[in-house]
Design a protein around this motif. Structure first.
Motif, PDB file in Angstrom:
ATOM      1  N   MET A   1       5.246   4.615   4.866  1.00 43.18           N
ATOM      2  CA  MET A   1       4.865   3.663   3.819  1.00 43.18           C
ATOM      3  C   MET A   1       5.674   2.381   3.980  1.00 43.18           C
ATOM      4  O   MET A   1       6.892   2.435   4.191  1.00 43.18           O
ATOM      5  CB  MET A   1       5.150   4.268   2.428  1.00 43.18           C
ATOM      6  CG  MET A   1       4.710   3.378   1.268  1.00 43.18           C
ATOM      7  SD  MET A   1       5.113   4.059  -0.369  1.00 43.18           S
ATOM      8  CE  MET A   1       6.850   3.634  -0.476  1.00 43.18           C
ATOM      9  N   LYS A   2       5.002   1.248   3.883  1.00 44.79           N
ATOM     10  CA  LYS A   2       5.688  -0.038   3.962  1.00 44.79           C
ATOM     11  C   LYS A   2       4.975  -1.013   3.032  1.00 44.79           C
ATOM     12  O   LYS A   2       3.807  -1.347   3.244  1.00 44.79           O
ATOM     13  CB  LYS A   2       5.682  -0.558   5.403  1.00 44.79           C
ATOM     14  CG  LYS A   2       6.524  -1.815   5.598  1.00 44.79           C
ATOM     15  CD  LYS A   2       6.571  -2.205   7.063  1.00 44.79           C
ATOM     16  CE  LYS A   2       7.442  -3.439   7.272  1.00 44.79           C
ATOM     17  NZ  LYS A   2       7.504  -3.849   8.695  1.00 44.79           N
ATOM     18  N   SER A  38      -1.620   2.187  -1.516  1.00 42.53           N
ATOM     19  CA  SER A  38      -2.921   2.110  -0.843  1.00 42.53           C
ATOM     20  C   SER A  38      -3.612   0.825  -1.273  1.00 42.53           C
ATOM     21  O   SER A  38      -3.355   0.294  -2.363  1.00 42.53           O
ATOM     22  CB  SER A  38      -3.793   3.322  -1.186  1.00 42.53           C
ATOM     23  OG  SER A  38      -4.042   3.379  -2.573  1.00 42.53           O
ATOM     24  N   ASP A  39      -4.491   0.336  -0.391  1.00 40.24           N
ATOM     25  CA  ASP A  39      -5.179  -0.920  -0.644  1.00 40.24           C
ATOM     26  C   ASP A  39      -4.155  -2.013  -0.973  1.00 40.24           C
ATOM     27  O   ASP A  39      -3.254  -2.252  -0.198  1.00 40.24           O
ATOM     28  CB  ASP A  39      -6.213  -0.751  -1.763  1.00 40.24           C
ATOM     29  CG  ASP A  39      -7.280   0.278  -1.398  1.00 40.24           C
ATOM     30  OD1 ASP A  39      -7.621   0.350  -0.207  1.00 40.24           O
ATOM     31  OD2 ASP A  39      -7.744   1.010  -2.289  1.00 40.24           O
ATOM     32  N   MET A  60       1.717  -5.969  -1.473  1.00 43.59           N
ATOM     33  CA  MET A  60       1.226  -6.159  -0.112  1.00 43.59           C
ATOM     34  C   MET A  60       1.517  -4.856   0.629  1.00 43.59           C
ATOM     35  O   MET A  60       2.678  -4.523   0.885  1.00 43.59           O
ATOM     36  CB  MET A  60       1.962  -7.321   0.556  1.00 43.59           C
ATOM     37  CG  MET A  60       1.642  -8.680  -0.049  1.00 43.59           C
ATOM     38  SD  MET A  60       2.697  -9.997   0.636  1.00 43.59           S
ATOM     39  CE  MET A  60       2.465  -9.753   2.391  1.00 43.59           C
ATOM     40  N   VAL A  61       0.460  -4.108   0.918  1.00 38.50           N
ATOM     41  CA  VAL A  61       0.618  -2.796   1.541  1.00 38.50           C
ATOM     42  C   VAL A  61       0.367  -2.919   3.034  1.00 38.50           C
ATOM     43  O   VAL A  61      -0.768  -3.065   3.480  1.00 38.50           O
ATOM     44  CB  VAL A  61      -0.327  -1.752   0.903  1.00 38.50           C
ATOM     45  CG1 VAL A  61      -0.139  -0.388   1.568  1.00 38.50           C
ATOM     46  CG2 VAL A  61      -0.078  -1.654  -0.601  1.00 38.50           C
ATOM     47  N   SER A  62       1.447  -2.865   3.823  1.00 36.22           N
ATOM     48  CA  SER A  62       1.317  -2.920   5.284  1.00 36.22           C
ATOM     49  C   SER A  62       0.974  -1.548   5.841  1.00 36.22           C
ATOM     50  O   SER A  62       0.155  -1.428   6.759  1.00 36.22           O
ATOM     51  CB  SER A  62       2.627  -3.417   5.908  1.00 36.22           C
ATOM     52  OG  SER A  62       2.990  -4.685   5.393  1.00 36.22           O
ATOM     53  N   THR A  63       1.608  -0.518   5.272  1.00 31.80           N
ATOM     54  CA  THR A  63       1.357   0.857   5.714  1.00 31.80           C
ATOM     55  C   THR A  63       1.210   1.739   4.486  1.00 31.80           C
ATOM     56  O   THR A  63       2.171   1.908   3.726  1.00 31.80           O
ATOM     57  CB  THR A  63       2.517   1.387   6.573  1.00 31.80           C
ATOM     58  OG1 THR A  63       2.761   0.489   7.653  1.00 31.80           O
ATOM     59  CG2 THR A  63       2.195   2.774   7.104  1.00 31.80           C
ATOM     60  N   PRO A  64       0.024   2.293   4.225  1.00 30.01           N
ATOM     61  CA  PRO A  64      -0.161   3.172   3.065  1.00 30.01           C
ATOM     62  C   PRO A  64       0.704   4.425   3.213  1.00 30.01           C
ATOM     63  O   PRO A  64       1.090   4.810   4.320  1.00 30.01           O
ATOM     64  CB  PRO A  64      -1.646   3.518   3.107  1.00 30.01           C
ATOM     65  CG  PRO A  64      -2.277   2.477   3.981  1.00 30.01           C
ATOM     66  CD  PRO A  64      -1.237   2.113   4.990  1.00 30.01           C
TER      67      PRO A  64
END
Length: 373
Positions: A1-2, A38-39, A60-64
């Motif tokens: 997650m990022k 997510s999203d 700002m979701v770079s990695t869900p």
């Protein structure tokens, strides 16, 4: 997650969800807040197995991904970051979350989200919208009378139910009592609440809902089943278990034939009660005696260890020689709820419950049990 979030958004959400987390937990996972990214949003969730609070914030979701981190620790970290700062949260699927903001960097221990409990909601039989101001008023006017006595667990909350009244139509009523005093408040029943059977909302849930309503306008969506209640306040969803048990028949103890009416200035009366109760004994239940004569009400306290105190206030009361005793703290709690300038007391005798209400038509009333003094 990022993910990357704005500090103020994250702090506001954490302030809502972290409050339900107990400081001491048998299960380590209950000390954590669940993150689901997510999203373009991050959902935060916390629970104590009786209450669950969920809120999502833009990000700002770079990695869900998802994880859980210590709720109170994370809240304190974010609270101390600079106003408007950018916060980056990153996990590599392991047991740590790295939080960075400006030159600050924190490494937080994580627990797997797989074991995070889910307070299943089930099906709701009733749902309705209620004005935030109305719900807030129902809570504020009754909350003080909730019992803290664990043996009578069915009194450890506010009893909400719909009432059919021939004169006023359908009403939505809130009642709380600890056996010494009772508070009752009501509003016109919202559409969808009519016919709802009685439910007991726990004290902790009531307190959390009250905090969520602070500064909120508009409506709150409420959903009710036999065992749970769900409040949706803007982006926040609070799901709570209800207290199982039967609330006592409060109508039976509500005075119907109290014919001795006393009208007293609320502010002056409250000050006088507070003053004379300064020397009242906790051992004696903070007892204050009220004695009426010649248009005056004498308030007096006797404490064998500290002495006596008395004060007179003017009242509109045509029953001379009437005496009754009350717990001073309970009396003040009720007087503080009166919104009109004068408080109306309706007595029967020194051993019967007293009815207290506002002058004129009121949507709240209070019952106070007397004391021997």
């Amino acid at each position: 997650m990022k993910v990357t979030l704005e500090r103020n958004h994250l702090l506001k959400s954490l302030s809502h969800v972290h409050r339900v987390v107990e400081r001491r937990n048998t299960y380590p996972i209950l000390a954590n807040v669940l993150f689901k990214a997510s999203d373009d949003r991050v959902e935060l969730r916390a629970t104590d197995l009786d209450i669950e609070v969920t809120e999502s914030v833009p990000a700002m979701v770079s990695t869900p991904g998802s994880t859980t981190v210590p709720a109170h620790t994370l809240y304190e970290i974010v609270r101390k970051l600079a106003d408007g700062a950018e916060v980056r949260l990153e996990t590599d699927g392991g047991e740590n979350m790295v939080l960075t903001s400006g030159r600050s960097r924190f490494n937080l221990a994580c627990l797997s989200p797989d074991s995070f409990p889910d307070l299943k909601s089930g099906a709701f039989a009733h749902d309705f919208d209620i004005a935030a101001a109305s719900l807030r008023e129902l809570i504020e006017r009754t909350q003080f009378a909730i019992s803290n006595e664990e043996t009578r667990y069915y009194l450890n909350g506010i009893y909400f139910h719909a009432v059919e009244n021939s004169a006023s139509g359908s009403l939505f009523r809130a009642v709380a009592t600890d056996g010494h005093r009772m508070a009752r408040a009501e509003i016109a029943a919202p559409s969808g609440a009519s016919g709802m059977s009685g439910i007991i909302v726990p004290k902790k849930t009531v307190g959390e809902v009250q905090k969520l309503l602070d500064g909120i306008d508009g409506d709150v969506h409420v959903e009710v089943s036999d065992t749970k209640i769900r409040f949706t306040v803007g982006p926040v969803v609070l799901l709570s278990k209800l207290i199982e048990g039967t609330f006592p028949d409060y109508d039976r103890v509500t005075p119907k034939n109290n014919d001795k009416q006393m009208l007293v200035d609320k502010a002056g009366f409250a000050v006088a009660v507070d003053r004379v109760s300064t020397i009242a004994s906790d051992r004696g239940g903070k007892a204050v005696k009220l004695q009426a004569r010649d248009g005056l009400l004498e308030l007096s306290v006797t404490n064998p260890d500290h002495g006596t105190a008395s004060e007179e206030v003017a009242v509109d009361f045509d029953t001379d020689g009437f005496e009754i005793g009350f717990n001073a703290r309970y009396l003040l709690d009720i007087i503080q709820q009166i919104r009109s300038e004068s408080a109306v007391f309706l007595f029967n005798d020194a051993n019967s419950p007293t009815l207290v209400k506002e002058e004129g038509e009121a949507n709240a009333l209070y019952v106070l049990m007397p004391m021997r003094v």
